[in-house]
Design a protein around this motif. Sequence first.
Motif, short mmCIF file in Angstrom:
data_model
loop_
_atom_site.label_atom_id
_atom_site.label_comp_id
_atom_site.label_asym_id
_atom_site.label_seq_id
_atom_site.Cartn_x
_atom_site.Cartn_y
_atom_site.Cartn_z
N THR A 12 1.04 -1.16 0.10
CA THR A 12 0.05 0.83 -0.12
C THR A 12 0.83 1.16 0.31
O THR A 12 0.41 2.29 -0.93
CB THR A 12 -1.03 -0.70 1.19
N GLY B 127 -0.49 2.31 -3.39
CA GLY B 127 -2.12 2.66 -2.50
C GLY B 127 -2.71 1.18 -2.93
O GLY B 127 -2.38 0.59 -3.28
N GLN C 162 -3.59 4.53 3.12
CA GLN C 162 -3.50 4.89 1.47
C GLN C 162 -3.32 6.76 1.81
O GLN C 162 -2.55 7.10 1.31
CB GLN C 162 -4.28 5.26 0.53
N SER D 125 0.73 6.19 1.82
CA SER D 125 1.21 5.57 0.94
C SER D 125 1.39 7.22 -0.34
O SER D 125 1.37 7.70 -0.13
CB SER D 125 -0.05 5.28 -0.09
N ARG E 109 -0.67 8.76 -6.09
CA ARG E 109 -1.78 10.36 -6.21
C ARG E 109 -1.97 10.16 -7.45
O ARG E 109 -1.63 9.31 -7.86
CB ARG E 109 -1.04 10.95 -5.40
N VAL F 119 -5.89 12.56 -2.99
CA VAL F 119 -5.43 11.80 -2.05
C VAL F 119 -6.53 11.25 -1.05
O VAL F 119 -6.96 12.01 -0.44
CB VAL F 119 -4.28 12.01 -1.50
N ASN G 11 3.11 7.73 -8.16
CA ASN G 11 3.69 6.73 -7.75
C ASN G 11 4.66 7.64 -6.68
O ASN G 11 6.22 7.49 -7.49
CB ASN G 11 4.25 5.51 -7.08
#
Length: 534
Positions: free
Chosen positions: A260, A264, A442, A446, A449, A484, A507
Amino acid sequence: MSTYDRSMALTGQPPTSLSRNQKIATLIGMTGMAIIVLAAFNVDFPNKGFWLSLSLSAIALGTVWFAWDAYSNKAPGIKNDGVWFKSISSKGFWGWIAGIALTGFYIILYFYPEYLGLVKDGNNKGVIGLFDPLSRALSGNPASQWFVYGTLYTVAILAFGIKFLWKYRHNRYERIRTFSVIFFQTAFAFIIPELMARLNGSSLLNGGSLPYYDLKNMWPLNYYNFEGYRIKGFLSSGDIGFSMLIFGVVTIFVISPILTYRFGKRWYCSWVCGCGGLAETAGDAFRQLSDKSVKAWRVERWVVHSVVVFVTLMTTAVIYSYLGTDTSKYWLTKSTFLIGVAVLLTAVFAWVMLFKREQLQKDARYGAVGYFTIIMVLIGIHFFSGEGNVFLFKSETLRKSYSFLIGSIFSGVIGTGFYPIFGNRVWCRFGCPMAAILGFQQRLFSRFRITTNGGQCISCGNCSTYCEMGIDVRAYAQKGENIVRSSCVGCGICSAVCPRGVLKLENGPLQGRIDSNQVLLGNDVDLMQLVNQK
């Protein structure tokens, strides 16, 4: 020769009448369904293996052929495809009929399997009897209602997955994740558990009874995995069972948070999960029905996190019920276990409040304090409850309540039966504790986004329309703000349907991941950073 769509309408065009190929495909698919319906009325087919193969093949072929004719000649790119003009995908008459039919099927499946032909002491009849040959070929056992459901579930993901691949063939990310959910459903959720059932009790397992299940599921989605009979099954099955038990624990506390952090919650909700796989494939036609209102968002947060609290209390009570009190015999006693749970929850709560509180809405902070207080109070008064009880209720009562309300009614009857009414992610949004826990991770740590380029947004609304999780993506895009959200499953459809390339799944570093001060400044990143610093 290339095909061009000369229409400038963003809402798409009304659907045309079915083509000859689509009519033939519909007839083939309905023929396959008719065989299952006839079996439901106890029509005895002489060669069940043949008729079952014919039925499932016809259903799959009809679906795939229809999808090929509908999408193969279209130019790359996703339109609305007339979803708001079709009765079944716009909560019209056929949408309600489909919803009622699906809901009725789930009620019978969960509570009245005898109507499907299940016979406990004898040969199965009806629909379940039709599936006996396939079940015996895979596991060596007669079919149950769950085998019938698993087979139909897998066929649906396969057939509608191919439809999904045709529709989104221009997008590499959508192709990869669709192949992923098809693989995990077919292999890990269907074939492997059945083969494990065949091996169950063999000499390879030292005469033990190895609990077999969907290997990609983990707590709290498989909330039953830490019940006493399953723990005994693991431990009595030698090294294989013990390894599976350790893997289940490591998955919760190590593997899941790491994945995660890197990708995510999409690594599970959109790439692996069977519930998400069905929602993305068979439920794709209903994604636009998700409620985008602020009220729905508020209800979603409170309901889904209440489910997490419920499953945490239930699991704690179940494990507590079969632990001992003698420290000379057990290294993990009832008191030690409850203290450990309290310490773990306190550590998580303290970390969030001290280091991540700015990333939570004010009501989310109040909710966290309230839920934490409730759990701590209930753990604190466990000494006043009877033997085997915790939280003032018997563990069996909590387990049965959760199994009925969440495991059956919410995830099955409502979660899937209401696809044509409330959209394809009702369960994922409002009821899935796994989605809630991964969403919590997340949101807080995390790297995932969805970045937006506000200067390119034309406010067409395609992104918000197609968001199955009820997120008003356009509101973020118009401000150039990163998306997010705990609820976002990273399906990427918002990016796939954007005509301007405004949205991108990324990421990246945690710094600047959550920034609500973005403004419309186009692509000038340096100027954006300057404004935000002030």
